[in-house]
Design a protein around this motif. Structure first.
Motif, PDB file in Angstrom:
ATOM      1  N   LEU A  48       0.828  -1.200   0.000  1.00  0.00           N
ATOM      2  CA  LEU A  48       0.000   0.000   0.000  1.00  0.00           C
ATOM      3  C   LEU A  48       0.864   1.252   0.000  1.00  0.00           C
ATOM      4  CD1 LEU A  48      -2.583  -1.095   2.740  1.00  0.00           C
ATOM      5  CD2 LEU A  48      -2.812  -1.300   0.255  1.00  0.00           C
ATOM      6  N   PRO A  49       0.406   2.309  -0.613  1.00  0.00           N
ATOM      7  CA  PRO A  49       1.148   3.576  -0.536  1.00  0.00           C
ATOM      8  C   PRO A  49       1.098   4.130   0.881  1.00  0.00           C
ATOM      9  CG  PRO A  49      -0.992   3.912  -1.577  1.00  0.00           C
ATOM     10  CD  PRO A  49      -0.831   2.419  -1.418  1.00  0.00           C
ATOM     11  N   LEU A  50       2.138   4.820   1.268  1.00  0.00           N
ATOM     12  CA  LEU A  50       2.217   5.378   2.619  1.00  0.00           C
ATOM     13  C   LEU A  50       1.311   6.602   2.706  1.00  0.00           C
ATOM     14  CD1 LEU A  50       3.680   4.916   5.311  1.00  0.00           C
ATOM     15  CD2 LEU A  50       5.396   6.583   4.564  1.00  0.00           C
ATOM     16  N   ASN A  51       0.081   6.391   3.179  1.00  0.00           N
ATOM     17  CA  ASN A  51      -0.878   7.479   3.270  1.00  0.00           C
ATOM     18  C   ASN A  51      -1.414   7.587   4.695  1.00  0.00           C
ATOM     19  OD1 ASN A  51      -2.744   5.338   3.525  1.00  0.00           O
ATOM     20  ND2 ASN A  51      -3.128   5.319   1.315  1.00  0.00           N
ATOM     21  N   THR A  52      -2.390   8.453   4.899  1.00  0.00           N
ATOM     22  CA  THR A  52      -2.926   8.699   6.242  1.00  0.00           C
ATOM     23  C   THR A  52      -3.560   7.446   6.835  1.00  0.00           C
ATOM     24  OG1 THR A  52      -3.369  11.003   5.636  1.00  0.00           O
ATOM     25  CG2 THR A  52      -4.494  10.133   7.586  1.00  0.00           C
ATOM     26  N   LEU A  53      -4.273   6.674   6.019  1.00  0.00           N
ATOM     27  CA  LEU A  53      -4.920   5.461   6.519  1.00  0.00           C
ATOM     28  C   LEU A  53      -3.889   4.456   7.031  1.00  0.00           C
ATOM     29  CD1 LEU A  53      -7.390   3.684   6.950  1.00  0.00           C
ATOM     30  CD2 LEU A  53      -7.174   2.919   4.566  1.00  0.00           C
ATOM     31  N   VAL A  54      -2.837   4.231   6.269  1.00  0.00           N
ATOM     32  CA  VAL A  54      -1.798   3.277   6.674  1.00  0.00           C
ATOM     33  C   VAL A  54      -1.134   3.733   7.967  1.00  0.00           C
ATOM     34  CG1 VAL A  54       0.438   2.295   6.046  1.00  0.00           C
ATOM     35  CG2 VAL A  54      -1.384   2.436   4.341  1.00  0.00           C
ATOM     36  N   LEU A  55      -0.810   5.019   8.054  1.00  0.00           N
ATOM     37  CA  LEU A  55      -0.163   5.530   9.257  1.00  0.00           C
ATOM     38  C   LEU A  55      -1.086   5.456  10.467  1.00  0.00           C
ATOM     39  CD1 LEU A  55       1.676   8.652   7.767  1.00  0.00           C
ATOM     40  CD2 LEU A  55       2.669   6.447   8.409  1.00  0.00           C
ATOM     41  N   THR A  56      -2.389   5.670  10.251  1.00  0.00           N
ATOM     42  CA  THR A  56      -3.348   5.578  11.350  1.00  0.00           C
ATOM     43  C   THR A  56      -3.456   4.153  11.873  1.00  0.00           C
ATOM     44  OG1 THR A  56      -4.635   7.430  10.447  1.00  0.00           O
ATOM     45  CG2 THR A  56      -5.739   5.980  12.030  1.00  0.00           C
ATOM     46  N   VAL A  57      -3.510   3.186  10.953  1.00  0.00           N
ATOM     47  CA  VAL A  57      -3.566   1.779  11.366  1.00  0.00           C
ATOM     48  C   VAL A  57      -2.273   1.395  12.089  1.00  0.00           C
ATOM     49  CG1 VAL A  57      -3.714  -0.602  10.570  1.00  0.00           C
ATOM     50  CG2 VAL A  57      -5.158   1.155   9.528  1.00  0.00           C
ATOM     51  N   HIS A 166      13.722   1.133  -1.398  1.00  0.00           N
ATOM     52  CA  HIS A 166      13.872   2.554  -1.761  1.00  0.00           C
ATOM     53  C   HIS A 166      14.775   2.738  -2.979  1.00  0.00           C
ATOM     54  CE1 HIS A 166      11.631   4.145   1.593  1.00  0.00           C
ATOM     55  NE2 HIS A 166      12.357   3.447   2.450  1.00  0.00           N
ATOM     56  N   GLY A 167      15.775   1.838  -3.159  1.00  0.00           N
ATOM     57  CA  GLY A 167      16.717   2.051  -4.242  1.00  0.00           C
ATOM     58  C   GLY A 167      16.840   0.921  -5.229  1.00  0.00           C
ATOM     59  N   ASN A 168      16.201  -0.214  -4.951  1.00  0.00           N
ATOM     60  CA  ASN A 168      16.304  -1.373  -5.842  1.00  0.00           C
ATOM     61  C   ASN A 168      15.005  -1.521  -6.631  1.00  0.00           C
ATOM     62  OD1 ASN A 168      16.595  -3.906  -7.055  1.00  0.00           O
ATOM     63  ND2 ASN A 168      17.785  -4.717  -5.336  1.00  0.00           N
ATOM     64  N   PRO A 169      15.027  -1.281  -7.927  1.00  0.00           N
ATOM     65  CA  PRO A 169      13.780  -1.316  -8.716  1.00  0.00           C
ATOM     66  C   PRO A 169      13.165  -2.701  -8.816  1.00  0.00           C
ATOM     67  CG  PRO A 169      15.683  -1.127 -10.156  1.00  0.00           C
ATOM     68  CD  PRO A 169      16.196  -0.960  -8.758  1.00  0.00           C
ATOM     69  N   HIS A 170      13.920  -3.747  -8.477  1.00  0.00           N
ATOM     70  CA  HIS A 170      13.397  -5.112  -8.572  1.00  0.00           C
ATOM     71  C   HIS A 170      12.668  -5.548  -7.306  1.00  0.00           C
ATOM     72  CE1 HIS A 170      15.477  -5.732 -12.339  1.00  0.00           C
ATOM     73  NE2 HIS A 170      16.621  -5.347 -11.785  1.00  0.00           N
ATOM     74  N   ILE A 171      12.782  -4.770  -6.232  1.00  0.00           N
ATOM     75  CA  ILE A 171      12.117  -5.118  -4.970  1.00  0.00           C
ATOM     76  C   ILE A 171      11.207  -3.960  -4.586  1.00  0.00           C
ATOM     77  CG2 ILE A 171      12.447  -5.652  -2.525  1.00  0.00           C
ATOM     78  CD1 ILE A 171      15.045  -6.980  -3.220  1.00  0.00           C
ATOM     79  N   THR A 172       9.918  -4.144  -4.834  1.00  0.00           N
ATOM     80  CA  THR A 172       8.942  -3.087  -4.560  1.00  0.00           C
ATOM     81  C   THR A 172       7.938  -3.460  -3.477  1.00  0.00           C
ATOM     82  OG1 THR A 172       7.499  -3.900  -6.331  1.00  0.00           O
ATOM     83  CG2 THR A 172       9.124  -2.212  -6.912  1.00  0.00           C
ATOM     84  N   ASN A 173       7.878  -4.738  -3.088  1.00  0.00           N
ATOM     85  CA  ASN A 173       6.947  -5.176  -2.041  1.00  0.00           C
ATOM     86  C   ASN A 173       7.481  -6.457  -1.392  1.00  0.00           C
ATOM     87  OD1 ASN A 173       6.072  -7.422  -3.781  1.00  0.00           O
ATOM     88  ND2 ASN A 173       4.989  -5.829  -4.938  1.00  0.00           N
ATOM     89  N   TYR A 174       6.726  -6.979  -0.433  1.00  0.00           N
ATOM     90  CA  TYR A 174       7.179  -8.169   0.291  1.00  0.00           C
ATOM     91  C   TYR A 174       7.243  -9.396  -0.608  1.00  0.00           C
ATOM     92  CZ  TYR A 174       7.796  -6.972   5.195  1.00  0.00           C
ATOM     93  OH  TYR A 174       8.296  -6.502   6.372  1.00  0.00           O
TER      94      TYR A 174
END
Length: 262
Positions: A48-57, A166-174
């Motif tokens: 998920l993108p780092l947004n208000t909902l994620v930070l609240t949870v 943050h810097g490796n384009p091949h790793i974007t999620n778990y």
């Protein structure tokens, strides 16, 4: 004279965390579910993108886990000594990474993977599983070895993700990090994803060495003759054949519990 309220609360917490009463076992199973849910959220949040909902949870989950952490320390006979235990400190760092996420915008997110160290590391929980589940009692060593391997895979997946996404384009999620971790751990090494920098190479070495060790331990427990844990009253020998009547070390009569299912 009536016991002060805070003393009554500590007595109740000690009963829940440290006794084998039915209510206490149910409470510890509920804590295991809480740990699994928190880990599930950590995985889901990576997509998920780092947004208000994620930070609240993150913050809400951190508050729940902090309350449980305080309760656990209160149940200890020596809270300060318990607090400096490595597993407790790791758990506290993971909780703080969730609580501080709104302020640091996820900068300490990699610390939250430390929460996995609590999975199946409770002696009381293992005792509950042994008494409640015949399958676990018969396959305790193999189950714990598999759980330790799973915990290691998840921790290393989290470390790979947090240090690389943050810097490796091949790793974007778990999922990407898990794919790399398993490929490296099994020494398959497809090569389509590699870790960047000296830290990445060292991390790959750790995954390979530790992962192979855990795999060998799991294989050993799976293929070793099946035995049961039951301490002999005379010599203390722990492992016996499933149908043993006498201890093979000292000959003492054993009374190993049997469900009688053949």
């Amino acid at each position: 004279m009536a016991m002060p309220r805070h003393d009554r609360a500590r007595v109740l917490l000690r009963q829940l965390y440290r006794t084998e009463a039915r209510r206490a076992r149910q409470f510890r199973y509920a804590l295991l579910v809480l740990d699994l849910l928190s880990i599930g959220w950590i995985v889901l949040a990576s997509f998920l993108p780092l947004n208000t909902l994620v930070l609240t949870v993150d913050c809400g989950l951190g508050l729940v886990l902090l309350a449980e952490f305080i309760a656990r320390q209160s149940a200890s006979a020596r809270p300060w000594r318990s607090l400096v235990q490595p597993l407790e400190l790791a758990d506290l760092l993971g909780i703080l990474s969730l609580l501080l996420a709104p302020l640091l915008h996820g900068a300490l997110g990699f610390l939250r993977v430390l929460r996995t160290l609590r999975l199946l590391h409770s002696v009381r929980l293992v005792a509950s599983l042994r008494s409640d589940l015949p399958f676990f009692r018969r396959n305790e060593e193999a189950t714990l070895a598999a759980a330790q391997l799973g915990v290691f895979v998840f921790i290393m997946t989290g470390v790979v993700f947090e240090t690389q996404h943050h810097g490796n384009p091949h790793i974007t999620n778990y999922a990407d990090a898990l794919y790399f971790t398993v490929a490296t751990l099994t020494t398959t090494g497809f090569g389509d994803i590699t870790l960047q920098g000296r830290l990445g190479r060292l991390l790959s070495v750790v995954i390979m060495l530790a992962g192979v060790t855990l795999f060998l331990r799991l294989a050993q427990t799976l293929f070793r003759p099946n035995k049961v844990r039951f301490p002999c009253d005379s010599c203390g020998l722990q492992r016996h054949e499933t149908d043993a009547v006498h201890c093979k070390a000292c000959g003492t009569m054993l009374r190993i519990p049997d469900e009688g299912d053949g």
